[in-house]
Write a protein that holds these residues in place. Sequence first.
Motif, PDB file in Angstrom:
ATOM      1  N   THR A  73      39.075  37.080  35.488  1.00 50.84           N
ATOM      2  CA  THR A  73      39.859  37.314  34.269  1.00 50.84           C
ATOM      3  C   THR A  73      38.992  38.114  33.302  1.00 50.84           C
ATOM      4  O   THR A  73      37.817  37.776  33.121  1.00 50.84           O
ATOM      5  N   PRO A  74      39.523  39.159  32.684  1.00 49.50           N
ATOM      6  CA  PRO A  74      38.714  39.905  31.717  1.00 49.50           C
ATOM      7  C   PRO A  74      38.398  39.031  30.502  1.00 49.50           C
ATOM      8  O   PRO A  74      38.973  37.954  30.323  1.00 49.50           O
ATOM      9  N   TRP A  78      46.304  42.692  33.682  1.00 51.21           N
ATOM     10  CA  TRP A  78      45.114  42.754  34.516  1.00 51.21           C
ATOM     11  C   TRP A  78      45.370  42.118  35.868  1.00 51.21           C
ATOM     12  O   TRP A  78      46.248  41.293  36.033  1.00 51.21           O
ATOM     13  N   GLN A  79      44.558  42.541  36.833  1.00 53.26           N
ATOM     14  CA  GLN A  79      44.614  41.998  38.186  1.00 53.26           C
ATOM     15  C   GLN A  79      43.259  42.246  38.825  1.00 53.26           C
ATOM     16  O   GLN A  79      42.753  43.369  38.802  1.00 53.26           O
ATOM     17  N   GLY A  80      42.667  41.181  39.366  1.00 52.05           N
ATOM     18  CA  GLY A  80      41.388  41.365  40.028  1.00 52.05           C
ATOM     19  C   GLY A  80      40.659  40.071  40.294  1.00 52.05           C
ATOM     20  O   GLY A  80      41.214  38.978  40.150  1.00 52.05           O
ATOM     21  N   THR A 118      37.873  39.485  23.734  1.00 49.06           N
ATOM     22  CA  THR A 118      37.719  40.897  23.402  1.00 49.06           C
ATOM     23  C   THR A 118      39.063  41.610  23.414  1.00 49.06           C
ATOM     24  O   THR A 118      39.378  42.366  22.492  1.00 49.06           O
ATOM     25  N   LEU A 119      39.867  41.385  24.457  1.00 52.13           N
ATOM     26  CA  LEU A 119      41.164  42.066  24.552  1.00 52.13           C
ATOM     27  C   LEU A 119      42.112  41.636  23.433  1.00 52.13           C
ATOM     28  O   LEU A 119      42.855  42.454  22.896  1.00 52.13           O
ATOM     29  N   ALA A 154      33.495  43.420  36.366  1.00 55.05           N
ATOM     30  CA  ALA A 154      33.752  42.434  37.423  1.00 55.05           C
ATOM     31  C   ALA A 154      34.664  42.980  38.522  1.00 55.05           C
ATOM     32  O   ALA A 154      34.932  42.294  39.500  1.00 55.05           O
ATOM     33  N   GLY A 155      35.168  44.201  38.356  1.00 60.68           N
ATOM     34  CA  GLY A 155      36.054  44.789  39.348  1.00 60.68           C
ATOM     35  C   GLY A 155      37.526  44.532  39.099  1.00 60.68           C
ATOM     36  O   GLY A 155      38.366  44.809  39.950  1.00 60.68           O
ATOM     37  N   THR A 156      37.865  44.013  37.929  1.00 56.15           N
ATOM     38  CA  THR A 156      39.251  43.743  37.576  1.00 56.15           C
ATOM     39  C   THR A 156      39.875  45.003  36.977  1.00 56.15           C
ATOM     40  O   THR A 156      39.287  45.642  36.109  1.00 56.15           O
TER      41      THR A 156
END
Length: 163
Positions: A93-94, A88-90, A98-99, A68-70
Amino acid sequence: MTTCSLTEAGRVTSVARAVTCALVCLAGLPAVAHAALGDIAPPAEAASPPAHSVAGGEARMASYTDAAGTTVNVYIDARSRRIFAYTWQGPATPNLDTLLGPYAATWHSGAAALHAAGGDELHAARVETPSVIVETGGHMRGYIGRAWLPGALPVGITERALQ
């Protein structure tokens, strides 16, 4: 995405077709596997470079950009090689399930309790449990956040260092 199963691969008469089917299945997998909080970091995340030292070498931080580009930063304990934090930043939200891995259920429960109590805000939330802390915030196409294991922070690293 093309899918195939081992059963389908086993039914084909040609070995070449079976191999082709397997390769097509593998092509849909991500190039780099990213481990969850508490896991031992895969060599690609623990490698130097692009990882760099944090807090005088007690930890390493590696970054990657998701689909997603994050931008996601992975914090790895230098001694144990275990992942103790993500930031994260983008634009999106990732995938936090999973994280967070085994801590995802704890986070979901904490977030539900926070929401029920009216403690979450429109653009930010902090879910704090004894095992995991997750902060999320931002607005459309501008999301930030971090998640860490408070009991796994290496010596000399505080939550302030997780950016």
